[in-house]
Design a protein around this motif. Structure first.
Motif, short mmCIF file in Angstrom:
data_model
loop_
_atom_site.label_atom_id
_atom_site.label_comp_id
_atom_site.label_asym_id
_atom_site.label_seq_id
_atom_site.Cartn_x
_atom_site.Cartn_y
_atom_site.Cartn_z
N UNK A 289 40.99 43.61 47.89
CA UNK A 289 42.24 42.16 48.10
C UNK A 289 41.96 42.21 46.33
N UNK A 290 43.29 41.64 46.35
CA UNK A 290 42.96 41.01 44.98
C UNK A 290 42.45 39.97 44.70
N UNK A 291 42.32 40.86 43.17
CA UNK A 291 40.96 39.24 42.46
C UNK A 291 41.65 37.80 42.79
N UNK A 292 41.40 36.92 43.22
CA UNK A 292 40.90 35.54 42.16
C UNK A 292 40.77 35.01 41.37
N UNK A 293 41.44 34.40 40.10
CA UNK A 293 40.84 34.88 39.08
C UNK A 293 41.61 33.25 38.43
N UNK A 294 40.93 32.90 37.07
CA UNK A 294 41.02 31.23 35.93
C UNK A 294 42.00 31.96 35.29
N UNK A 295 43.84 32.07 35.42
CA UNK A 295 44.71 32.12 34.32
C UNK A 295 44.62 31.51 32.99
#
Length: 362
Positions: A289-295
């Protein structure tokens, strides 16, 4: 070999004085429009380019900004540089970019070269190896504005731009907890960097405030893809229970962790949920899956760092005879936010997979 065309060549072609050519090229009001048009026409035909080095020596300004970054391959630093160039171009400045490859010796050599090139200012994100700061003091001793961004140096009094490293880390871990994680690992960066300590503190406080046990063995230094893969391998092979959540110091680490988990047959996000700290949207969007991240707003960071340089340059030029330090160094903190993707949320992961399948079958 073709020689450099000079103002004298233009003057000779038009049978006028070099000083008249010079003033015409500068659009001086004392020069008639007819003469200006003639000078500009011949200048274009002869492919004339002004001698910027000579001009800078006369003005004691090069209209050049030196930028020092650890790596150019990272989307984060590329975005910062775009922000720098956006403001620099509008202000009439060129940008010279130096890459250190996380080597403090190269950092010192690059800064020495920028000083020798008479740059008007230096914008720097220092290496993870930097623990001695005389090369930064050398910049300030020459009355050259020095601005730090992202990786800043508390030991040097200089303006800087950072993001909410503590708050971003806190919210990332809080998100993992909200997703049901109770045994959360943190893959951290080198202790020499302030961003490492800030993100670690955010991790600690989020865990404590949710009354979750902190296992120091799950706080592992892994700040690149390969070290993340090794950390995952060691955790899987350990007799201790696997963490059900991992907060990574950056996205590159998150990619490495997820690749290794998948190779070892562990499902993300069902068995282990992952959140990174955004430095490369290219990878985070291409993974499955696409990676959750702190923008973090990299482009804005570059803009603000350049604006700080321009402000500091004005202050120093008002007192050219003095070596000035910022009375109170400014630290501008830009906001972050958690971007939830499939690596930390099963429902989002299913939606991503359904979207991929649809696009593949269209």
């Amino acid at each position: 070999m073709k020689t450099q065309v000079t103002i004298k060549d233009i003057a000779k072609a038009l049978n006028i004085s070099p000083s008249t050519v010079s003033r015409a090229l500068k659009d001086h009001p004392d020069i008639s429009q007819k003469t200006k048009d003639a000078v500009n026409k011949i200048a274009a035909e002869l492919d004339y380019h002004p001698n910027t080095i000579a001009q800078s020596l006369r003005k004691s300004r090069s209209n050049t900004i030196g930028v020092v970054v650890p790596e150019l391959v990272h989307h984060f630093f590329a975005s910062v540089i775009s922000g720098i160039e956006d403001i620099a171009y509008k202000a009439g400045y060129r940008v010279v970019i130096c890459q250190t490859n996380e080597d403090v010796t190269r950092e010192k050599i690059n800064i020495s070269a920028l000083i020798s090139s008479r740059v008007d200012g230096v914008l720097c994100s220092m290496t993870k190896e930097t623990k001695e700061y005389s090369h930064f003091k050398s910049i300030q001793n020459r009355n050259i504005p020095l601005i730090f961004f992202d990786r800043i140096c508390n030991e040097i009094k200089a303006d800087s731009v950072v993001v909410q490293d503590y708050e971003g880390a806190y919210e990332a871990v809080e998100h993992l907890i909200e997703q049901g994680c109770k045994r959360i690992a943190h893959f951290k960066g080198p202790d020499s960097l302030l961003i490492t300590r800030q993100r670690l503190n955010g991790y600690y406080d989020a865990m404590r405030e949710s009354h979750l046990q902190i296992d120091e063995d799950l706080i592992i230094q892994a700040d690149d893809r390969e070290s993340a893969r090794k950390a995952i391998y060691d955790l899987v092979k350990s007799e201790e229970p696997m963490p059900d959540g991992i907060f990574c110091v950056n996205d590159n680490v998150a990619v490495g962790a997820m690749m290794q988990l998948r190779e070892m047959g562990i499902n993300v996000p069902r068995e282990v949920k992952i959140v990174g700290f955004e430095d490369d949207t290219t990878f985070t969007r291409l993974t499955d899956p696409q990676i959750s991240s702190v923008f973090q707003p990299a482009f804005e960071m570059g803009q603000r760092a350049t604006e700080m340089f321009l402000d500091e340059l004005k202050r120093k030029e008002a007192h050219p005879e003095k070596i000035l330090e910022p009375k109170t160094p400014r630290i501008e903190v830009l906001k972050t936010k958690v971007v939830v993707r499939g690596s930390s949320n099963e429902q989002v992961a299913q939606q991503e997979r359904a979207r991929r399948n649809y696009l593949e079958n269209v």
